[in-house]
Structure formats: structure tokens, C-alpha cells
Design a protein around this motif. Structure first.
Motif, short mmCIF file in Angstrom:
data_model
loop_
_atom_site.label_atom_id
_atom_site.label_comp_id
_atom_site.label_asym_id
_atom_site.label_seq_id
_atom_site.Cartn_x
_atom_site.Cartn_y
_atom_site.Cartn_z
N PRO A 178 10.41 -17.21 27.05
CA PRO A 178 10.23 -19.11 27.36
C PRO A 178 10.92 -19.50 28.36
O PRO A 178 10.45 -20.52 29.63
N THR A 179 12.59 -18.84 28.78
CA THR A 179 13.18 -19.26 29.95
C THR A 179 12.62 -19.46 31.32
O THR A 179 12.57 -19.80 31.95
N GLY A 180 12.04 -17.75 31.45
CA GLY A 180 12.08 -17.23 32.92
C GLY A 180 10.47 -18.13 32.80
O GLY A 180 10.30 -18.55 34.26
N ILE A 181 9.21 -19.03 31.81
CA ILE A 181 8.60 -19.57 32.74
C ILE A 181 9.35 -21.01 32.90
O ILE A 181 8.66 -21.76 33.67
N ASN A 182 9.98 -21.07 32.00
CA ASN A 182 10.55 -23.11 31.81
C ASN A 182 10.77 -23.64 33.49
O ASN A 182 11.13 -24.78 33.90
N LEU A 183 11.77 -22.35 33.74
CA LEU A 183 12.38 -22.68 34.80
C LEU A 183 12.24 -23.14 36.08
O LEU A 183 12.22 -24.58 36.77
N PRO A 184 11.05 -22.18 36.44
CA PRO A 184 9.95 -23.11 37.74
C PRO A 184 8.93 -24.29 37.61
O PRO A 184 9.23 -24.99 38.68
N VAL A 185 8.90 -24.18 36.12
CA VAL A 185 7.91 -25.51 35.64
C VAL A 185 8.67 -26.99 35.75
O VAL A 185 8.10 -27.45 36.77
N LYS A 186 10.22 -26.47 35.15
CA LYS A 186 11.08 -28.07 35.62
C LYS A 186 11.80 -28.47 36.26
O LYS A 186 11.66 -28.99 36.72
N ALA A 187 11.42 -27.04 37.78
CA ALA A 187 12.32 -27.19 38.79
C ALA A 187 10.94 -27.77 39.94
O ALA A 187 11.23 -27.88 41.04
N GLY A 188 9.58 -28.20 39.34
CA GLY A 188 8.46 -28.46 39.65
C GLY A 188 7.79 -26.98 41.15
O GLY A 188 7.27 -27.53 42.34
N LEU A 189 8.21 -26.35 40.53
CA LEU A 189 7.47 -25.03 41.65
C LEU A 189 6.37 -24.53 40.67
O LEU A 189 6.01 -23.81 41.22
N ALA A 190 6.43 -24.42 39.19
CA ALA A 190 5.01 -24.38 38.73
C ALA A 190 4.35 -24.97 37.87
O ALA A 190 4.93 -26.03 37.71
N LEU A 191 3.18 -24.69 36.97
CA LEU A 191 1.62 -25.22 36.48
C LEU A 191 1.96 -24.09 35.26
O LEU A 191 2.02 -22.92 35.61
N THR A 192 2.69 -24.43 33.80
CA THR A 192 2.20 -23.72 33.14
C THR A 192 1.48 -24.15 32.14
O THR A 192 0.56 -25.04 31.63
N VAL A 193 1.27 -23.07 30.58
CA VAL A 193 0.43 -23.13 29.45
C VAL A 193 0.95 -23.35 28.52
O VAL A 193 2.14 -22.39 28.32
N LYS A 194 1.77 -24.03 28.09
CA LYS A 194 1.78 -24.70 26.58
C LYS A 194 1.01 -24.91 25.11
O LYS A 194 0.33 -25.78 25.53
N THR A 195 2.01 -24.93 24.17
CA THR A 195 1.48 -26.11 22.50
C THR A 195 2.08 -26.99 23.17
O THR A 195 2.88 -27.17 23.27
N PRO A 196 1.20 -28.80 22.45
CA PRO A 196 2.80 -29.65 22.74
C PRO A 196 3.42 -29.74 22.16
O PRO A 196 5.32 -30.30 22.36
N ARG A 197 4.14 -28.81 21.37
CA ARG A 197 5.10 -28.81 20.49
C ARG A 197 6.59 -27.90 20.67
O ARG A 197 7.64 -28.16 21.23
N SER A 198 6.26 -27.39 22.25
CA SER A 198 6.61 -26.43 23.41
C SER A 198 6.94 -27.12 24.37
O SER A 198 7.70 -26.03 25.54
N VAL A 199 6.45 -28.31 24.67
CA VAL A 199 7.13 -28.57 26.06
C VAL A 199 8.31 -29.03 25.83
O VAL A 199 8.82 -29.63 25.37
N PRO A 200 9.07 -28.18 27.40
CA PRO A 200 10.98 -28.32 27.05
C PRO A 200 10.84 -29.83 28.30
O PRO A 200 9.65 -30.26 28.49
N SER A 201 12.83 -30.50 27.51
CA SER A 201 12.18 -31.49 28.40
C SER A 201 12.38 -31.23 29.37
O SER A 201 12.79 -30.38 30.28
N GLY A 202 12.20 -32.43 30.54
CA GLY A 202 11.82 -32.95 31.50
C GLY A 202 10.65 -32.40 32.20
O GLY A 202 10.40 -31.85 33.36
N CYS A 203 10.12 -32.08 31.07
CA CYS A 203 8.55 -32.04 31.63
C CYS A 203 7.52 -32.96 31.18
O CYS A 203 7.92 -33.33 29.50
N ARG A 204 6.34 -32.75 31.36
CA ARG A 204 4.40 -33.55 30.76
C ARG A 204 3.67 -32.79 30.85
O ARG A 204 3.35 -31.63 31.46
N ILE A 205 3.09 -33.52 29.99
CA ILE A 205 1.79 -32.73 29.67
C ILE A 205 0.67 -33.42 30.86
O ILE A 205 1.00 -34.73 30.86
#
Length: 320
Positions: free
Chosen positions: A212-239
Motif C-alpha cells: 500500500p505504501t508504494g501505491i499511496n505515495l504517488p496518489v498522495k503526491a497527485g501523480l496517480a489515481l487508485t482504487v480502494k475501499t472507504p476504510r483504506s483511504v489514506p490521509s491527504g486523499c479523497r474519494i
């Protein structure tokens, strides 16, 4: 009555096969078959009916099964009361990193208070790999996303999948959607491909990681879009909102596997605690609601476009 023979019988009955039972018991298929033959000789008749596809209980086997389970449970209770091997019991759990971070903090403290001498070994991988390890007898319990029907998985409920981006990220900034996803074999990846296949947007997998860290880092940096469940949305991100133009993703089913060859009060308590935490406080859509929605039919489902591809999604995920 030899409890080793009863354990082999219970395991074959629950795995519905000698090969699968042998992996759980760490025995060859022929050794398990010999144990069943010895038990049948003692019981005076056939306990299992062997067909080309599966192994089923005979009438005698069906009557014996609940007694066999009870005897094994009593044996374990007696060993625990006498302190036999209590310090050496090990429970091997398999789950994803995101499920572990969501559910284990509450589970570990509760379980440790009741079973302070039991050791726990946690393996975190994608669901398909964990189910494979479980079927090979390497894990005692696994909490996973269902990829397909199995003999041991028990459905707990289902979770909604959502698109996730950085908090200040606008989809309009991307002509081609950059994706960050798990590797091939992950059902979230397969669901993303199936959903985008119904859409006119262009997309490209820019980042791939099993962690998840390897996925979350580019998403939080505004570099990518991903798929999760609502419970797994990391801080600094939105649905991503329903009005932002991305296709719906549907749901994934959550299941729990428990080894039929590991019979103990500790494992029973562990699985009971885990199930209560996973299904509690509205975390999952209940199995009853899921079955009821299936009975209504696809015409009444508001997410038919997302969920009707489930067979294709599972096939793609399994093939990966």
C-alpha cells in the motif's frame, strides 16, 4: 478412537478432497487415504463417497462428523487445561496490509488478554497469494477479498470500491488517467480495468506495487489515481465523487478461511474476534443483504453496470 484419524476425516470432509486435506495436514494424499481407510475399518463401513470431482460424506459419515469435531475440541480443551503444548501454539494469519492495519490493532489486544501464551505470525500479501498459501497448509486463517469460489472460504459480507486521488487533485488535469495499482492478480486492479473498459477515458498504469505504501505515495503526491475501499483511504486523499465522471466500481466480497486441520479454542476465539471486528459497526454490507439483493435481480440493481462484470473481473484477476 484415534484422534489423528478423526482429524484426517474432519479435514477431508471440510476440504472435500484428499489432496487439499493432505496439504492442510502436511501429509501425502496416500497417507490421508490410508488414515480414512483405517477409520472406516474401525467404524464398520464407508464414511466418504469418492466421485470424479469431489469427496462427499456418506450417511454414516454425516452422523460421525459432528461427534468427530466435538471429540477433537474436547481433546484440545484437555491439553490446554493440563498445559500441554500451550506455550507452543502458533496461529498463522494471512491478510492484506490494509486489512491488517484496520483490524489488527483492536484484535491483538483483545486476543492477547485471553490467550497471552499463544504466538501469532502475520503474513501480508495480495488475496490470491494468501489463498494459495492457505491451500498449501502454510496458514491457519486468512482474511481476504474473494477472487473465486473455494471449499473453505466463508463469506462475511462485501465492501464498496471507490476511486481515490489526492485531496486537491482535479481529474480535469489529466487527459490520460495515470493509475497506481497492485500487480497482476489483484482483483482491485481487475475491477479498475473492467470499469474503465466501459468508459471513453484513456488510462495508463504508471505505478505498480504490492505494498500500500508504494501505491499511496504517488496518489498522495497527485501523480496517480487508485482504487480502494472507504476504510483504506489514506490521509491527504479523497474519494472521487459520483459527479466527476468516472465509472462505478461495484463491490468486492470479503471472506474468512479457517484451517480444518487446526482445531483449538485459541484459533476459534481468534477467528470469532476477527469476524466480529470485521463485520461490526457497519464496516461491511451484511451477507443477508447481499443475498437479498441478488434475489431481486439485476434489473433492480442501481450498480448493475459495475457488478455485472464480476465473472470477467474474477477471471482476469485469477489469470494474473
Amino acid at each position: 478412537m484415534d484422534t489423528d484419524l478423526l482429524r484426517a476425516f474432519v479435514t477431508v470432509a471440510e476440504c472435500e478432497g484428499f489432496s487439499a486435506a493432505g496439504k492442510v495436514l502436511h501429509r501425502t494424499q496416500s497417507a490421508v487415504s490410508l488414515q480414512i481407510k483405517r477409520l472406516e475399518d474401525q467404524m464398520g463401513g464407508a464414511l466418504l463417497s469418492r466421485t470424479s470431482r469431489r469427496v462427499e460424506l456418506t450417511a454414516s459419515g454425516g452422523r460421525l462428523l459432528p461427534y468427530a469435531r466435538h471429540i477433537l475440541k474436547l481433546q484440545d480443551e484437555a491439553r490446554q487445561v493440563l498445559g500441554v503444548d500451550r506455550k507452543n501454539e502458533l496461529i498463522r494469519l494471512g491478510t492484506s496490509e490494509e486489512q491488517a492495519s484496520t483490524y489488527l490493532p483492536e484484535l491483538l489486544s483483545r486476543f492477547a488478554a485471553d490467550h497471552p501464551e499463544v504466538r501469532l505470525e502475520v503474513t501480508c500479501k495480495i488475496s490470491a497469494s494468501l489463498v494459495h498459501d492457505f491451500q498449501e497448509g502454510l496458514l491457519d486463517a486468512v482474511l481476504v477479498v474473494r477472487h473465486g469460489p473455494t471449499q473453505t472460504g466463508r463469506l462475511l459480507g462485501r465492501e464498496r470500491m471507490v476511486w481515490v486521488v489526492a485531496e486537491d487533485q482535479s481529474l480535469a488535469d489529466w487527459e490520460v488517467l495515470p493509475l497506481a495499482l497492485n500487480p497482476e492478480g489483484c482483483i482491485f486492479r481487475a475491477h479498475a480495468f473492467a470499469a474503465l473498459g466501459r468508459d471513453d477515458r484513456q488510462w495508463d498504469v504508471r505505478y505498480s506495487s504490492q505494498s500500500p505504501t508504494g501505491i499511496n505515495l504517488p496518489v498522495k503526491a497527485g501523480l496517480a489515481l487508485t482504487v480502494k475501499t472507504p476504510r483504506s483511504v489514506p490521509s491527504g486523499c479523497r474519494i472521487v465523487g459520483d459527479d466527476e465522471g468516472l465509472p462505478p466500481l461495484g463491490h468486492v466480497e470479503i471472506e474468512l478461511h479457517r484451517s480444518p486441520g487446526h482445531v483449538s479454542d485459541a484459533l476459534s476465539d481468534f477467528c470469532d474476534h476477527l469476524e466480529a471486528i470485521v463485520t461490526g459497526k457497519g464496516k461491511l454490507e451484511e451477507v443477508g443483504a447481499l443475498e437479498a439483493s441478488a434475489e431481486v435481480g439485476t434489473e433492480a440493481s442501481p450498480e448493475v453496470g459495475a457488478d455485472s462484470d464480476v465473472a470477467t473481473v474474477r477471471q482476469a484477476a485469477t489469470a494474473g
